[in-house]
Write a protein that holds these residues in place. Structure first.
Motif, PDB file in Angstrom:
ATOM      1  N   UNK A   1       0.830  -1.214   0.000  1.00  0.00           N
ATOM      2  CA  UNK A   1       0.000   0.000   0.000  1.00  0.00           C
ATOM      3  C   UNK A   1       0.861   1.260   0.000  1.00  0.00           C
ATOM      4  N   UNK A   2       1.968   1.221   0.763  1.00  0.00           N
ATOM      5  CA  UNK A   2       2.861   2.386   0.790  1.00  0.00           C
ATOM      6  C   UNK A   2       3.514   2.608  -0.571  1.00  0.00           C
ATOM      7  N   UNK A   3       3.898   1.534  -1.244  1.00  0.00           N
ATOM      8  CA  UNK A   3       4.497   1.685  -2.573  1.00  0.00           C
ATOM      9  C   UNK A   3       3.498   2.253  -3.574  1.00  0.00           C
TER      10      UNK A   3
ATOM     11  N   UNK B   1       3.965   5.764  -5.602  1.00  0.00           N
ATOM     12  CA  UNK B   1       3.821   5.871  -7.055  1.00  0.00           C
ATOM     13  C   UNK B   1       2.779   6.911  -7.428  1.00  0.00           C
ATOM     14  N   UNK B   2       1.717   6.963  -6.645  1.00  0.00           N
ATOM     15  CA  UNK B   2       0.659   7.945  -6.921  1.00  0.00           C
ATOM     16  C   UNK B   2       1.175   9.368  -6.710  1.00  0.00           C
TER      17      UNK B   2
ATOM     18  N   UNK C   1       1.675  12.395  -9.528  1.00  0.00           N
ATOM     19  CA  UNK C   1       1.088  13.729  -9.393  1.00  0.00           C
ATOM     20  C   UNK C   1       2.157  14.811  -9.411  1.00  0.00           C
ATOM     21  N   UNK C   2       3.332  14.495  -8.821  1.00  0.00           N
ATOM     22  CA  UNK C   2       4.399  15.492  -8.802  1.00  0.00           C
ATOM     23  C   UNK C   2       4.943  15.743 -10.213  1.00  0.00           C
TER      24      UNK C   2
ATOM     25  N   UNK D   1       2.276  18.720  -5.289  1.00  0.00           N
ATOM     26  CA  UNK D   1       3.717  18.620  -5.127  1.00  0.00           C
ATOM     27  C   UNK D   1       4.047  17.823  -3.872  1.00  0.00           C
ATOM     28  N   UNK D   2       5.199  17.119  -3.926  1.00  0.00           N
ATOM     29  CA  UNK D   2       5.621  16.350  -2.771  1.00  0.00           C
ATOM     30  C   UNK D   2       6.045  17.243  -1.613  1.00  0.00           C
ATOM     31  N   UNK D   3       6.529  18.440  -1.900  1.00  0.00           N
ATOM     32  CA  UNK D   3       6.948  19.354  -0.847  1.00  0.00           C
ATOM     33  C   UNK D   3       5.955  20.516  -0.792  1.00  0.00           C
ATOM     34  N   UNK D   4       5.662  21.041   0.392  1.00  0.00           N
ATOM     35  CA  UNK D   4       4.700  22.136   0.495  1.00  0.00           C
ATOM     36  C   UNK D   4       5.278  23.437  -0.039  1.00  0.00           C
TER      37      UNK D   4
END
Length: 413
Positions: free
Chosen positions: A173-175, A179-180, A184-185, A191-194
């Motif tokens: 589930x974490x993988x 990937x999701x 999106x990034x 984005x992965x970072x705020x």
């Protein structure tokens, strides 16, 4: 590994190994569940005689392949009745295929095949794993005396397997979530970072704190004090340097300058090489992503050098010194001097690459003809009336971005 010397496999097939593991687990479980409770060991003479006679179609097929738990049961029973427990397996010849092992395993229990035994044992293990009992200290211990050690060990194995399966599910589930997020990034959606909620937030985290910079300046000054108080007397004790203070000071200055140049050149060389590869993919250093990548590159080089204790730069510096001062053999075996070289390399990485690769990235200055009060300070043996610089004793620590002098150089006028 516990097999006798005459026992060997003709075919190294993983299916054979799996079959043996399944058979051993099933056999231990059946031994713990199906034996009469009146026996202390859970094994009667009739049962063992039946199991021993079941192997008679194949000759005397008795083996030393017993698990440790089976050996403990035999040792307990042997004290009470030596003839009560018989060896189950014995092997005097080789079996060339999986079918031979399968036929032997099935012959040990005529009523049930190996697959049925494994299936029934798995169902029993699940039932025992779900069953919860409250065992009291005194009275209930005898009620459960018929349970063998292998039964509790099988229950623990089942719980561990269930826990492992649960962890595997969480990992998958974490993988999928990673990937999701990566998808999106790449699409620029989430984005992965705020995003920073105030101006210059990114540069704030990419810069060293004021205390870290002050600590670096203090370390640079302490290194000069160590060179003046400890290294100069050490060099004066060497036969080649004795009585020559000017040569001693030039040697110390050459160490800090050579280490700074060595680190600076290695950083520039690696950085240019990597950016040549990156820019082929149209990634530029003047973009936001390029700046972050450049910061990560500096941090990688910094941490790698720190983990190696700067040995590559130290070897380069010392080899240059040995070539220059080839007629000074005692310098190579001077432990205090070699340790000073390593200290200069360690500090040079903080100066050139920044503390942990962050800004500011400082520099050294050891050239100049005229005395400048804001960038130079005189040594104790200098004359105050002369403004011409005769020689540099220790370089200045400067910030190339602002051209500000953080620690003045020590000069001889």
């Amino acid at each position: 590994r516990a097999s006798p010397e005459e026992f060997s496999f003709e075919q190294l097939d993983p299916v054979v190994a799996k079959l043996i593991v399944v058979f051993n687990n099933a056999y231990d479980k059946v031994l713990g569940m199906c034996l009469p409770p009146e026996s202390d060991s859970g094994c009667s003479a009739d049962t063992t005689s039946d199991m021993g006679s079941a192997a008679s179609p194949h000759g005397e097929f008795v083996s030393n392949l017993h698990l440790s738990t089976l050996h403990d049961q035999r040792s307990r029973v042997s004290k009470e009745s030596p003839t009560r427990f018989k060896p189950i397996l014995k092997h005097n010849h080789h079996h060339a295929s999986l079918s031979d092992l399968n036929s032997i395993a099935s012959s040990c229990s005529p009523s049930k095949s190996l697959g049925n035994i494994a299936k029934s044992c798995s169902e029993e293990m699940r039932r025992l794993g779900q069953k919860k009992e409250i065992i009291e200290d005194n009275g209930s211990s005898r009620a459960h005396s018929s349970c063998s050690p292998t039964s509790s060990m099988g229950d623990n194995t089942l719980r561990l397997r269930l826990h492992i399966n649960h962890l595997k599910s969480e990992l998958s589930n974490a993988r999928r979530q990673i990937d999701y997020l990566m998808h999106n990034n790449m699409n620029g959606e989430n984005r992965l970072w705020p995003e920073p909620d105030y101006p210059d937030a990114t540069s704030y985290y990419n810069c060293s704190t004021t205390d870290d910079v002050k600590n670096l300046i203090a370390r640079f000054g302490s290194l000069y004090s160590r060179a003046h108080d400890a290294i100069l007397p050490t060099l004066n004790e060497l036969a080649e340097f004795r009585g020559s203070s000017e040569l001693q000071q030039k040697t110390i200055l050459s160490v800090i300058v050579l280490t700074y140049r060595s680190v600076l050149e290695s950083v520039q060389r690696r950085r240019e090489k990597i950016w040549e590869i990156i820019e082929e993919g149209e990634q530029r250093v003047d973009t936001e992503e390029g700046a972050m990548l450049d910061l990560a590159l500096y941090r990688h080089m910094y941490r790698r050098a720190k983990n190696q204790h700067g040995m590559n730069n130290a070897k380069e510096v010392t080899s240059t010194i040995w070539k220059t001062l080839y007629d000074f053999p005692s310098l190579k075996t001077c432990t205090n001097f070699n340790r000073f070289v390593l200290e200069c390399v360690d500090l040079s990485w903080d100066i050139v690459a920044g503390i942990d690769g962050r800004f500011p990235r400082l520099g050294l200055e050891w050239e100049g003809a005229h005395f400048n009060e804001s960038r130079h300070r005189r040594s104790s043996t200098s004359t105050t009336s002369n403004s011409a610089i005769a020689t540099f004793i220790w370089p200045a620590l400067v910030d190339p971005a602002t051209n500000k002098c953080l620690l003045r150089a020590v000069v001889q006028t």
